[in-house]
Design an enzyme around this catalytic site. Sequence first.
Site, mmCIF file in Angstrom:
data_model
loop_
_atom_site.group_PDB
_atom_site.id
_atom_site.type_symbol
_atom_site.label_atom_id
_atom_site.label_comp_id
_atom_site.label_asym_id
_atom_site.label_seq_id
_atom_site.Cartn_x
_atom_site.Cartn_y
_atom_site.Cartn_z
ATOM 1 N N THR A 152 0.817 -1.214 0.000
ATOM 2 C CA THR A 152 0.000 0.000 0.000
ATOM 3 C C THR A 152 0.850 1.263 0.000
ATOM 4 O O THR A 152 1.989 1.256 0.487
ATOM 5 C CB THR A 152 -0.898 -0.012 1.261
ATOM 6 O OG1 THR A 152 -1.532 1.246 1.392
ATOM 7 C CG2 THR A 152 -0.101 -0.279 2.530
ATOM 8 N N ASP A 153 0.263 2.360 -0.470
ATOM 9 C CA ASP A 153 0.950 3.662 -0.411
ATOM 10 C C ASP A 153 1.064 4.176 1.029
ATOM 11 O O ASP A 153 1.860 5.075 1.309
ATOM 12 C CB ASP A 153 0.247 4.701 -1.301
ATOM 13 C CG ASP A 153 -1.197 4.998 -0.916
ATOM 14 O OD1 ASP A 153 -1.719 4.377 0.043
ATOM 15 O OD2 ASP A 153 -1.811 5.862 -1.572
ATOM 16 N N GLU A 154 0.255 3.592 1.950
ATOM 17 C CA GLU A 154 0.240 4.119 3.322
ATOM 18 C C GLU A 154 1.568 3.909 4.033
ATOM 19 O O GLU A 154 1.825 4.552 5.050
ATOM 20 C CB GLU A 154 -0.897 3.483 4.132
ATOM 21 C CG GLU A 154 -2.251 3.774 3.524
ATOM 22 C CD GLU A 154 -3.414 3.641 4.486
ATOM 23 O OE1 GLU A 154 -3.184 3.517 5.700
ATOM 24 O OE2 GLU A 154 -4.558 3.686 4.012
ATOM 25 N N TYR A 192 -1.961 -0.409 11.069
ATOM 26 C CA TYR A 192 -2.099 -1.098 9.767
ATOM 27 C C TYR A 192 -0.890 -0.822 8.876
ATOM 28 O O TYR A 192 -0.238 -1.748 8.377
ATOM 29 C CB TYR A 192 -3.394 -0.653 9.061
ATOM 30 C CG TYR A 192 -3.391 -0.971 7.581
ATOM 31 C CD1 TYR A 192 -3.469 -2.297 7.133
ATOM 32 C CD2 TYR A 192 -3.269 0.039 6.619
ATOM 33 C CE1 TYR A 192 -3.440 -2.601 5.770
ATOM 34 C CE2 TYR A 192 -3.236 -0.263 5.261
ATOM 35 C CZ TYR A 192 -3.319 -1.585 4.841
ATOM 36 O OH TYR A 192 -3.277 -1.877 3.498
ATOM 37 N N LYS A 240 2.072 -3.306 7.421
ATOM 38 C CA LYS A 240 2.329 -3.517 5.985
ATOM 39 C C LYS A 240 3.789 -3.159 5.660
ATOM 40 O O LYS A 240 4.450 -3.845 4.884
ATOM 41 C CB LYS A 240 1.377 -2.671 5.136
ATOM 42 C CG LYS A 240 -0.058 -3.145 5.123
ATOM 43 C CD LYS A 240 -0.262 -4.534 4.522
ATOM 44 C CE LYS A 240 -0.033 -4.594 3.030
ATOM 45 N NZ LYS A 240 -0.360 -5.936 2.478
HETATM 46 P P1 NAD Z 1 -9.707 -7.191 2.225
HETATM 47 O O1 NAD Z 1 -9.700 -6.921 3.694
HETATM 48 O O2 NAD Z 1 -10.926 -6.907 1.432
HETATM 49 O O3 NAD Z 1 -9.337 -8.729 1.953
HETATM 50 C C1 NAD Z 1 -8.328 -9.395 2.639
HETATM 51 C C2 NAD Z 1 -8.514 -10.900 2.399
HETATM 52 O O4 NAD Z 1 -7.456 -11.603 3.072
HETATM 53 C C3 NAD Z 1 -9.827 -11.462 2.944
HETATM 54 O O5 NAD Z 1 -10.407 -12.318 1.995
HETATM 55 C C4 NAD Z 1 -9.399 -12.218 4.191
HETATM 56 O O6 NAD Z 1 -10.250 -13.320 4.488
HETATM 57 C C5 NAD Z 1 -8.012 -12.687 3.802
HETATM 58 N N1 NAD Z 1 -7.137 -12.940 4.964
HETATM 59 C C6 NAD Z 1 -6.992 -12.160 6.068
HETATM 60 N N2 NAD Z 1 -6.105 -12.723 6.904
HETATM 61 C C7 NAD Z 1 -5.666 -13.867 6.308
HETATM 62 C C8 NAD Z 1 -4.749 -14.877 6.665
HETATM 63 N N3 NAD Z 1 -4.088 -14.827 7.829
HETATM 64 N N4 NAD Z 1 -4.545 -15.907 5.809
HETATM 65 C C9 NAD Z 1 -5.221 -15.977 4.638
HETATM 66 N N5 NAD Z 1 -6.115 -15.053 4.255
HETATM 67 C C10 NAD Z 1 -6.342 -14.008 5.079
HETATM 68 O O7 NAD Z 1 -8.448 -6.413 1.658
HETATM 69 P P2 NAD Z 1 -8.235 -5.737 0.221
HETATM 70 O O8 NAD Z 1 -8.746 -4.353 0.268
HETATM 71 O O9 NAD Z 1 -8.702 -6.671 -0.819
HETATM 72 O O10 NAD Z 1 -6.641 -5.653 0.207
HETATM 73 C C11 NAD Z 1 -5.862 -6.726 -0.336
HETATM 74 C C12 NAD Z 1 -4.399 -6.373 -0.203
HETATM 75 O O11 NAD Z 1 -4.131 -5.167 -0.921
HETATM 76 C C13 NAD Z 1 -3.951 -6.109 1.233
HETATM 77 O O12 NAD Z 1 -2.664 -6.639 1.391
HETATM 78 C C14 NAD Z 1 -3.929 -4.588 1.350
HETATM 79 O O13 NAD Z 1 -2.966 -4.178 2.286
HETATM 80 C C15 NAD Z 1 -3.523 -4.206 -0.056
HETATM 81 N N6 NAD Z 1 -3.998 -2.878 -0.528
HETATM 82 C C16 NAD Z 1 -5.314 -2.529 -0.400
HETATM 83 C C17 NAD Z 1 -5.747 -1.300 -0.918
HETATM 84 C C18 NAD Z 1 -7.194 -0.866 -0.836
HETATM 85 O O14 NAD Z 1 -7.509 0.281 -1.178
HETATM 86 N N7 NAD Z 1 -8.129 -1.718 -0.427
HETATM 87 C C19 NAD Z 1 -4.832 -0.451 -1.539
HETATM 88 C C20 NAD Z 1 -3.497 -0.848 -1.642
HETATM 89 C C21 NAD Z 1 -3.100 -2.078 -1.142
HETATM 90 O O1 DAU Z 2 -4.149 3.997 0.562
HETATM 91 C C1 DAU Z 2 -4.380 2.614 0.437
HETATM 92 C C2 DAU Z 2 -5.216 2.141 1.596
HETATM 93 O O2 DAU Z 2 -6.540 2.611 1.365
HETATM 94 C C3 DAU Z 2 -5.200 0.629 1.788
HETATM 95 O O3 DAU Z 2 -3.905 0.217 2.101
HETATM 96 C C4 DAU Z 2 -6.169 0.209 2.897
HETATM 97 O O4 DAU Z 2 -6.217 -1.199 2.997
HETATM 98 C C5 DAU Z 2 -7.543 0.738 2.555
HETATM 99 O O5 DAU Z 2 -8.446 0.422 3.589
HETATM 100 C C6 DAU Z 2 -7.498 2.245 2.336
HETATM 101 O O6 DAU Z 2 -7.198 2.937 3.575
HETATM 102 P P1 DAU Z 2 -7.945 4.303 3.972
HETATM 103 O O7 DAU Z 2 -7.849 4.470 5.427
HETATM 104 O O8 DAU Z 2 -7.497 5.419 3.108
HETATM 105 O O9 DAU Z 2 -9.444 3.916 3.496
HETATM 106 P P2 DAU Z 2 -10.882 4.137 4.171
HETATM 107 O O10 DAU Z 2 -11.888 3.765 3.133
HETATM 108 O O11 DAU Z 2 -10.988 3.520 5.507
HETATM 109 O O12 DAU Z 2 -10.926 5.715 4.354
HETATM 110 C C7 DAU Z 2 -10.738 6.582 3.253
HETATM 111 C C8 DAU Z 2 -10.781 7.994 3.796
HETATM 112 O O13 DAU Z 2 -12.117 8.288 4.236
HETATM 113 C C9 DAU Z 2 -9.897 8.202 5.011
HETATM 114 O O14 DAU Z 2 -9.326 9.507 4.955
HETATM 115 C C10 DAU Z 2 -10.854 8.087 6.208
HETATM 116 C C11 DAU Z 2 -12.163 8.611 5.630
HETATM 117 N N1 DAU Z 2 -13.397 7.996 6.193
HETATM 118 C C12 DAU Z 2 -13.478 6.635 6.241
HETATM 119 C C13 DAU Z 2 -14.607 6.033 6.772
HETATM 120 C C14 DAU Z 2 -14.692 4.523 6.831
HETATM 121 C C15 DAU Z 2 -14.427 8.802 6.616
HETATM 122 O O15 DAU Z 2 -14.364 10.051 6.541
HETATM 123 N N2 DAU Z 2 -15.551 8.202 7.140
HETATM 124 C C16 DAU Z 2 -15.673 6.851 7.246
HETATM 125 O O16 DAU Z 2 -16.710 6.356 7.767
#
Ligand code: NAD
Ligand code: DAU
Length: 351
Positions: free
Chosen positions: A132-134, A158, A162
């Site tokens: 992730t970019d975080e 988190y 990562k």
């Molecule tokens: P998600 O939470 O929707 O899915 C995570 C999946 O991993 C789920 O299906 C869960 O059951 C499985 N899981 C959790 N713990 C596990 C374990 N110990 N063993 C096997 N499976 C397990 O997450 P996502 O949003 O699909 O993110 C996927 C990946 O991409 C993550 O590594 C996250 O850090 C990264 N990522 C997410 C975003 C985003 O915006 N969602 C952006 C950049 C990177």
């Molecule tokens: O940047 C990549 C990341 O983006 C991934 O690595 C994470 O897995 C993914 O969850 C996401 O993280 P964020 O914290 O940016 O996403 P989230 O959707 O939780 O929140 C997006 C923005 O919106 C953040 O600034 C918090 C805000 N927010 C979120 C929720 C859930 C609100 O204002 N209200 C809310 O109820």
Amino acid sequence: MILVTGGAGFIGGNFVLDWLALHDEPVINLDKLTYAGNPETLQSLQGDPRHTLVQGDIGDRELVAQLLTQHQPRAVINFAAESHVDRSIHGPGEFIHTNIVGTYELLEAVRQYWQALNATEKEAFRFLHVSTDEVYGSLAKGDPAFTEQNHIEPNSPYSASKAASDHLVRAWHHTYGLPVLTTNCSNNYGPYHFPEKLIPLMIVNALAGKALPVYGDGQQIRDWLYVKDHCSAIRRVLETGRLGETYNVGGWNEKANLDIVHTVCSLLDELRPRTDGKSYKDQITFVTDRPGHDRRYAIDARKLERELGWKPAETFETGIRKTVQWYLDNPDWVAHVQSGAYRDWVQKQYA
Ligand code: NAD
Ligand code: DAU
């Protein structure tokens, strides 16, 4: 054959669906099926011999070793993680356990498998770690976007977990020669996104007539990428990425949270107007900010474009319209993920 971990989650699920729509190469999908893992996302693959879903933990080295020996994949793509920042604030333990210890166990199982391959298979093998970019921390207004050269400065449990996993992956390459690739992507949105994250939460709450909780002043900035573009970037890095390199993935779509919520409301006003004729924007409520809330993320994805020729296919306007329409068309998927565990979370976070 490829092994995907976390392929029942949001991005992993989209990746598996797209992969099998594009290739005949089979997928072993190892997923613990936590609250975030949903086999219904993969329902269209039921009975498809190219897809095998195995419920299990990436931290279970024996299970991973057995799957690797049995299926002999040419690549492992690691999506599995605890992914929600707010949950990491309430309870960091699971994040340390899965994202750090789990990645370590997975790397060890993969290393043993890889070391036993013959020379040709060894050279062709890849371990792609999805990050992730975080991990880069937070930007101030006017700062240049994150490049792969930025310092790693994670601010939440988190992102720290990562970042730790990224370091392990890097070390397994430098120390043991494991052929790894890492991608650091910005915020994804699209179909099958669990409604604890900003965009799906706003859609689901709006339609249910509930408050739309915006943290703090709503001026925090995220850089949004349609999930299928993230999946295409991962495929590109897997096939042509340089070993040991990290690639930033992003859509050049910086938006303030409040603007995102306004866009979602406007689309819903157009596609599913409220019966009282008012705008969904009336449901916006400002709530207490997230502790340690990162102010701004922005990804410079030029390395990926320059070296591997990748560009996103969707603009934010096309992607967000598709996403809102998908949630309108799939109320059953939403209803089924809103389980008891989901309701407990919403109660804890927004009480
Ligand atoms: P998600 O939470 O929707 O899915 C995570 C999946 O991993 C789920 O299906 C869960 O059951 C499985 N899981 C959790 N713990 C596990 C374990 N110990 N063993 C096997 N499976 C397990 O997450 P996502 O949003 O699909 O993110 C996927 C990946 O991409 C993550 O590594 C996250 O850090 C990264 N990522 C997410 C975003 C985003 O915006 N969602 C952006 C950049 C990177
Ligand atoms: O940047 C990549 C990341 O983006 C991934 O690595 C994470 O897995 C993914 O969850 C996401 O993280 P964020 O914290 O940016 O996403 P989230 O959707 O939780 O929140 C997006 C923005 O919106 C953040 O600034 C918090 C805000 N927010 C979120 C929720 C859930 C609100 O204002 N209200 C809310 O109820």
